[in-house]
Design a protein around this motif. Sequence first.
Motif, PDB file in Angstrom:
ATOM      1  N   PRO A 190       0.897  -1.151  -0.002  1.00  0.00           N
ATOM      2  CA  PRO A 190       0.109   0.073  -0.018  1.00  0.00           C
ATOM      3  C   PRO A 190       0.900   1.208  -0.028  1.00  0.00           C
ATOM      4  O   PRO A 190       2.158   1.349   0.089  1.00  0.00           O
ATOM      5  CB  PRO A 190      -0.766  -0.163   1.118  1.00  0.00           C
ATOM      6  N   GLY A 191       0.183   2.408  -0.026  1.00  0.00           N
ATOM      7  CA  GLY A 191       0.960   3.669  -0.413  1.00  0.00           C
ATOM      8  C   GLY A 191       1.195   4.101   0.955  1.00  0.00           C
ATOM      9  O   GLY A 191       2.225   5.147   1.245  1.00  0.00           O
ATOM     10  N   HIS A 192       0.761   3.489   2.118  1.00  0.00           N
ATOM     11  CA  HIS A 192       1.153   3.868   3.629  1.00  0.00           C
ATOM     12  C   HIS A 192       1.011   2.728   4.476  1.00  0.00           C
ATOM     13  O   HIS A 192       0.136   2.032   4.213  1.00  0.00           O
ATOM     14  CB  HIS A 192       0.133   4.808   4.096  1.00  0.00           C
ATOM     15  N   GLY A 193       2.278   2.584   5.299  1.00  0.00           N
ATOM     16  CA  GLY A 193       2.246   1.422   5.992  1.00  0.00           C
ATOM     17  C   GLY A 193       2.842   0.030   5.509  1.00  0.00           C
ATOM     18  O   GLY A 193       3.201   0.172   4.476  1.00  0.00           O
ATOM     19  N   PRO A 194       2.684  -1.175   6.315  1.00  0.00           N
ATOM     20  CA  PRO A 194       3.533  -2.088   5.903  1.00  0.00           C
ATOM     21  C   PRO A 194       2.546  -2.945   4.935  1.00  0.00           C
ATOM     22  O   PRO A 194       1.244  -2.746   4.745  1.00  0.00           O
ATOM     23  CB  PRO A 194       3.265  -3.009   7.265  1.00  0.00           C
TER      24      PRO A 194
END
Length: 217
Positions: A190-194
């Motif tokens: 994803p674009g943010h996070g794991p």
Amino acid sequence: MKIRTFTGSGFGENAYLAVCESTNVCVAVDPGGGAPDLGHTIRSEGLDLQSILLTHAHLDHIEGVNDLRALDPELPIWLHPSDLGLYLGVQRQAAMFGLRTDAQPEPTDELVPGEPYRFGDCTFEVRFTPGHAPGHVIFVSEDDRLALVGDVIFQASIGRTDLPGGDFQTLMKSIREQVLTLPDDTVLYPGHGPPTQVGHERVGNPFLVPHYGGELA
Ligand SMILES: [Zn+2]
Ligand SMILES: [Zn+2]
């Protein structure tokens, strides 16, 4: 295909480098604040950067386009046309966050859902996933059991739909038809996070699972 992650400090946005290991040809996906590090890796390892691919045109995903264009002024920039307005309005987007940013070089090529994007011996399927942004797409490699999903879905969360051009029901439809139709062992970047996996989100994502008040199983 190998995926490498370069997270920017400001928005915590993940820029990805997708490398076709047999040819060293690579593409940069969503070059945000991590783009300088990504560019350094390309240079120091002698990788062959073919293009910039954008899942969508929010500021945090495009603010590093210029940094990669500095490596190669002819570098193609691929975007779905429904996000062109957001892209060209990047300085307006920055103003919403009380920030300033430079205009970015204009996209050169249109992503067409259903048309494969090839680099080296690798291929991405382009899937249309509006809802978080009107021209959002995801890049899927069924062979490698992975997908770069931008801000459509995150580990235990989904993309926000309160920004201009966002729509909650449209996002849920995109997730149902374009993400949850992938095999459970598909890794989602994803674009943010794991990273996460389709199977994990199918049973545990509180926005998706009815048991937790979500809208779809
Ligand atoms: Zn976004
Ligand atoms: Zn984002």
